[in-house]
Scaffold this active site. Sequence first.
Site, short mmCIF file in Angstrom:
data_model
loop_
_atom_site.label_atom_id
_atom_site.label_comp_id
_atom_site.label_asym_id
_atom_site.label_seq_id
_atom_site.Cartn_x
_atom_site.Cartn_y
_atom_site.Cartn_z
N LYS A 174 42.16 -47.40 3.94
CA LYS A 174 40.72 -47.24 3.75
C LYS A 174 40.00 -48.49 4.22
O LYS A 174 40.26 -49.59 3.72
CB LYS A 174 40.43 -46.96 2.28
CG LYS A 174 38.97 -46.71 1.93
CD LYS A 174 38.84 -46.37 0.45
CE LYS A 174 37.39 -46.15 0.04
NZ LYS A 174 37.27 -45.82 -1.40
N ASP A 178 32.21 -40.35 -10.13
CA ASP A 178 32.02 -39.40 -9.02
C ASP A 178 33.15 -38.37 -8.98
O ASP A 178 33.76 -38.14 -7.93
CB ASP A 178 31.94 -40.15 -7.69
CG ASP A 178 31.31 -39.30 -6.59
OD1 ASP A 178 30.57 -38.34 -6.92
OD2 ASP A 178 31.54 -39.59 -5.41
N VAL A 198 38.87 -43.49 6.42
CA VAL A 198 40.27 -43.52 6.00
C VAL A 198 41.15 -43.10 7.17
O VAL A 198 40.85 -42.14 7.87
CB VAL A 198 40.51 -42.60 4.79
CG1 VAL A 198 41.97 -42.65 4.36
CG2 VAL A 198 39.61 -43.01 3.63
N GLY A 255 39.26 -39.11 8.28
CA GLY A 255 37.89 -38.67 8.05
C GLY A 255 37.09 -39.71 7.31
O GLY A 255 37.63 -40.69 6.79
N GLY A 304 33.35 -41.68 1.21
CA GLY A 304 32.49 -42.59 0.47
C GLY A 304 31.70 -43.48 1.41
O GLY A 304 30.94 -43.02 2.24
#
Length: 344
Positions: free
Chosen positions: A118, A222, A103, A96, A99
């Site tokens: 990633k 975050d 990934v 999915g 950021g």
Amino acid sequence: MGVTFGKVFNSVEQDVVFEVVEATEDENPQEKHWRLDSIPCDNELLSTSGYTESRNTQKSGKRKAFANNGPVATKKRALDPPAMFKAKYRQQEELGPEGFGSVFAGYRKTDNLTVAIKHIPRDKVVLMHKDNNGKQIPMEVAVMLKLAAESERHSAPIDLLDWYDLDQELILVLKRPWPAVDLLFYITAKGGCLEEKEAKIILRQLMDAAIDLQQKHIFHQDIKVENVLIEYHTNGIQVRVTDFGLSCFAKKEDTYQIFMGTHIPPEWHKQREYRAGPSTVYQIGAVLFDMLQNPTFRADMFFLQQRTKWWYSENCNNFLKSCLNKDPEQRLTLQQLRNHLWLR
């Protein structure tokens, strides 16, 4: 990294095809490969039969004479970073978006260790860090290298195994705990909210992780349910923190003006300025709110404006108010929250 670690996928493997390019002496590739261990010397680099060549070659039927008749010497040719990545890891289906990148699932070929791979477009790497040698490296990598050097083996942050800095993208190879899901998926599977007792178990571990990051002078920026991973064990769960793409090194007195995270603290709306400690406390409050409430916490929601459910305990309500107060000076510190009556 969030839901990307815990997404359920079928058993069909999908290979990503890479073109292996052999580097020649005329080429001067800009790609660099950095690893957690020391950079190997030329004779320690990966090689296969396809990347070796004999110095004793024959051309047009003419044979070159040598002084001794010992074994033919071979010269190992270093693989370029994309080939090194392919040689070491097998990339599978996409898990999915995450950021600023995507990934993928995968595994390390030598021992079948499950990994998350990633990919971040180079123009999305917005924060850089200058190391002691004056080299510019991505901030996310610098933070995770520091965590790897100073953390316990089974610490809360996800382990960085390898990274590849290419012309067009940055590739991070992360250890992928399994079985595990992100906290958003976990809450959804539980019917949209958690019992206070279960939320407390998760928050204790999240608080410990946040305090550990603060002691290492790391500001995650975050913290949210998508970036909290729930790893399953036979004796319970372990909370891990993922996605350090917006993280940076911070001192207690440092202030920031540009906010790029999800849960924006109220002081930024008012003053366009915020600090690491109070902002982290606010984001932890937002995570707790999401665990206990069906509505997703929004940046414009403040706890004092919300209707709390009657079954919240007094200590839980007090904990939330201490996190989500509009005034950052009125919020408790991370250590004070860890010692709060609700978490005892």
